[in-house]
Design a protein around this motif. Structure first.
Motif: not given
Length: 523
Positions: A158-171
């Protein structure tokens, strides 16, 4: 679910990572935790997830105090976390990874059918398009991240933590993730979004809490000015736009002719690259990730054994030489994947800073290393690049991703160079450090060094470059001035030739016209 952290404190030895932090995340909101590298964001969330025990303060869920002795307790309480470095078993399938640790059984046997059904249900609900039987190591990074999200949702987070989720993603993958976050929020999931990217915060956050050096220093609305947010993050005024003098170019230093890479199956991920880089200029390589940029940089460094063609640096042919020989020619290299290609995790910060120079004075002679010189170099680099570490003797694996990147950049720029190749030079680095590293790259250019920058961040390519080469499907579609229209660059990244892109933009096309991009005029 309402999440509240009251006075959370975490201390490592004499280092205070979190200092009496208060944070409230309301049900069904995206709350961004914004801060520079080493500010204590990930430590705080590791306390929440039960990976660390707090030295002070308490955690409340729906106004009830809770204590976690480990991640299992946090997951049972409804908290899920997607770490910056994925916690997946690469040889396992998607379904096997999702149920790992809480495997469904039937008659005492593993029920993989139930696991597959759970993956399909969540995948279809959020449009993830994931095959439950796909092997994780065969998936692109963006898909692997979706596996992590499915893991959390399958355990009813119910609580989702996203730690630097875009660091390795393309735009493109980043945009998809933003859509997923909004959908989760609209269905009632509370999200803690850890990042240092101001544009993403403004695009998706409902509220923002800023942490600096372990303390909460302010809160803001997503309507806040980027300059204001940046100043809160780093504690000083930050120049978000790069100011540089026009390049004073010299002779052609790097000449590439017909450079290609042929795989064993006969495919050509890199095909007939021609380019020149002059002394004192930055050539930026733009393109959607996966269009040959990796093969290009690896071919230039001698890492692609099936490379053919010619690469001449100041008249010296590099094709056919070993990577060590090429580095010894004065080539500095920043790989795109620091974890696998740039650092030795179990070596110290000091040792990683001289990895490509340990055989040379003053750091080594023959088989003998010179510890005093190595420590002096490390001490100076850590201070100059503001690497947040307890000690130069700490393993580099203990640093945050952004601080690891500073180590890689400090090493690459720490000697006299005849050529610098930097792939994703500021990936995972906060806004204050990006400002510093950009200035260092420009300073290297101004010393007369030819520089190649590869980045999936189009803004970064435009700001740093003197000329821009756009890659598509292993080829260069064209090389244009750095002040080329942004929409022309975007259409070229989708497959348009320079001329076709300029004509389309003149006719009113923009890169946000999805149909036009999908029907791009392939060179």
């Amino acid at each position: 679910m309402k999440l509240e952290l009251q006075g959370i404190t975490k201390v490592f030895g004499t280092f205070v990572a979190n200092d009496s932090i208060d944070l409230v995340v309301s049900p069904g909101e995206i709350h961004s935790l914004l801060g520079e590298n080493g500010a204590g964001k990930s430590t705080l969330m590791n306390v929440l997830y039960g990976l660390y025990r707090p030295d002070g303060g308490q955690i409340l869920l729906d106004d009830r105090p809770v204590r976690f002795s480990g991640p299992g307790d946090a997951m049972r309480a409804g908290i899920g976390m997607v770490h910056q470095h994925f916690m997946l078993v690469p040889p396992f399938t998607v379904a096997e990874n999702v149920v790992l640790g809480h495997e469904p059984t039937s008659g005492g046997l593993l029920d993989l059918g139930a696991a597959r059904r759970a993956v399909r249900e969540i995948s279809e609900r959020f449009g993830f398009d994931l095959d439950p039987d796909a092997v994780v190591e065969d998936l692109p990074v963006g898909a692997q991240q979706r596996v992590e999200i499915i893991k959390a949702l399958s355990r009813r987070a119910e609580v989702l933590v996203l730690d630097e989720p875009t660091a390795v993603l393309t735009p493109q993958e980043t945009d998809e993730l933003m859509g997923i976050m909004r959908q989760l929020r609209d269905e009632g999931t509370s999200i803690v979004f850890i990042t240092h990217k101001l544009r993403e915060v403004k695009a998706v956050a409902d509220r923002i809490t800023v942490i600096r050096r372990g303390k909460v220093v302010g809160t803001a609305e997503p309507t806040a000015d980027q300059t204001e947010l940046a100043s809160l993050m780093v504690g000083r005024a930050v120049e978000l736009s790069l100011v540089k003098e026009p390049a004073r170019t010299g002779d052609v230093a790097l000449e590439v002719r017909g450079l290609g890479v042929t795989d064993e199956d006969g495919s050509a991920p890199l095909d007939g690259i021609d380019l020149e880089v002059r002394e004192g200029e930055i050539l930026g390589i733009a393109g959607v990730q996966g269009n040959g940029q990796t093969e290009l940089t690896e071919a230039l460094l001698g890492l692609q054994k099936n490379a053919h063609g010619s690469v001449r640096l100041h008249g010296t042919e590099l094709v056919g030489r070993t990577t060590r020989q090429i580095l010894d020619e004065g080539v500095g290299f920043v790989p795109e994947d620091r974890t696998h290609d740039a650092l030795v995790p179990d070596f110290t910060v000091a040792e990683n800073l001289i990895l490509d120079q340990h055989r040379r004075a003053p750091f080594g002679t023959g088989l003998a290393l010179h510890p005093a010189a190595i420590r002096a170099r490390a001490t100076a680099d850590v201070a100059e690049y503001d690497v947040r570490t307890g000690s130069i003797d700490d393993h580099v694996s203990t640093l945050s991703g952004g601080n690891q990147q500073k180590v890689v950049m400090a090493r690459a720029l720490g000697r006299e160079l005849s050529l610098l190749i930097a792939s994703q030079p500021t990936r995972g680095v906060d806004v204050g450090s990006i400002e510093f590293l950009h200035r260092r790259l420009i300073a290297e250019r101004d010393r007369g060094t030819p520089v190649i920058i590869v980045s999936t961040e189009l803004d970064e390519v435009i700001q740093l470059s003197d000329r821009i080469a756009v890659m598509y499907r292993g080829a260069i579609l064209g090389i244009v001035p750095a002040d080329e229209d942004r929409d022309v660059l975007g259409l070229m990244m989708a497959g348009y030739t320079v001329e076709a892109a300029r004509e389309a933009v003149a006719a009113g096309a923009r890169t946000t016209d999805t149909q036009l991009v999908d029907e791009g005029e392939i060179a």
